[in-house]
Design a protein around this motif. Sequence first.
Motif, mmCIF file in Angstrom:
data_model
loop_
_atom_site.group_PDB
_atom_site.id
_atom_site.type_symbol
_atom_site.label_atom_id
_atom_site.label_comp_id
_atom_site.label_asym_id
_atom_site.label_seq_id
_atom_site.Cartn_x
_atom_site.Cartn_y
_atom_site.Cartn_z
ATOM 1 N N HIS A 177 12.117 14.970 38.204
ATOM 2 C CA HIS A 177 12.748 13.648 38.224
ATOM 3 C C HIS A 177 13.039 13.241 36.796
ATOM 4 O O HIS A 177 12.140 13.221 35.950
ATOM 5 N N LEU A 200 10.045 -1.967 38.072
ATOM 6 C CA LEU A 200 9.111 -1.239 38.925
ATOM 7 C C LEU A 200 8.856 -1.911 40.265
ATOM 8 O O LEU A 200 8.138 -1.364 41.099
ATOM 9 N N LEU A 229 9.430 0.251 43.493
ATOM 10 C CA LEU A 229 8.631 1.430 43.808
ATOM 11 C C LEU A 229 7.880 1.267 45.130
ATOM 12 O O LEU A 229 7.449 0.165 45.482
ATOM 13 N N PHE A 243 14.857 5.408 40.283
ATOM 14 C CA PHE A 243 13.478 5.706 40.656
ATOM 15 C C PHE A 243 13.367 6.300 42.059
ATOM 16 O O PHE A 243 12.295 6.249 42.673
ATOM 17 N N GLN A 273 10.793 5.514 45.075
ATOM 18 C CA GLN A 273 11.239 4.485 46.016
ATOM 19 C C GLN A 273 11.165 4.984 47.453
ATOM 20 O O GLN A 273 10.736 4.253 48.352
#
Length: 291
Positions: free
Chosen positions: A104, A174, A177, A267, A271
């Motif tokens: 990633h 964030l 997430l 993300f 996620q």
Amino acid sequence: MPPERSEPIDAGGIRLVVHHWGGPPGGSPVLLAHPTGFHGVVWEPVAEDLAGRGYRPYSFDFRGHGDSDRSPEGYHWSGFAADVLAVTRHLGLAGDPRLVAAGHSKGAAALLLAEAAHPGTYARLWCYEPIMFPVDEPLPPDFDNPLTQGARRRRDVWESLLEAERSYASKPPLDVLDARALHAYVTYGLRRRDDGKYELKCRPEDEAEIYAMSPANGAFTHLRHVRAPTLVACGEHTDAIPPRLAVRIVERLPRGRLDIFSRAGHFGPMQVPEHTAASIAELEDVTRPAA
């Protein structure tokens, strides 16, 4: 659930920490490489899903992240390629025809750089938004880019893990997430200091330098040397490697294909971990050698 076990390894004088996530004996191995500023345990929900599908997942902390050593010689991205190669060889996975190497962001770029330099190390690559710049010559480092500036300003000390987790969950970036990934990021990504407070293991000055060195990684230049089947994934709503750039990356790869994650951003693996695990498993399935 934390890793079944974690072990330190020597990678040319740098201590890296490798995480073993279990899975059935004989399952196909999956190596998971994390983004800048995170660590190997943030893959927890993906690793658990993969283990439940019959795979044997492994992850690790890059230099300067998690419980691995800080780099003694700066953060040129060739060092991250060296890290992933060291872990792959330590686990005995180099050249394993069953292996899926999944990365990633920086982790994906490191895998591509490693395979380009050492063809045949990885049977197949799964790369979510590998960081690169679409130019034929590496760019100079950029110590004033927005990510570098943001890392330098990042809050890095908290009164408690709970305070940190609540703060991260309450605002971008964030807040998108999966709750399990965020919890893993906080509980493993901060260390308790002697004064009882908690600080980020990935130091802001190290993260800033990693971002500054990213334009010089030269990954786009080396894509033609990556002969392994490679799936390049990106988020539909990302601001890092958008679909138009992902298409250019796929076009340069000899055996590339594209997967756009709907409703996800940069993300994506943190996620939508179930969709991530399914995508990794599908890549292994369609590229598995005939019996």
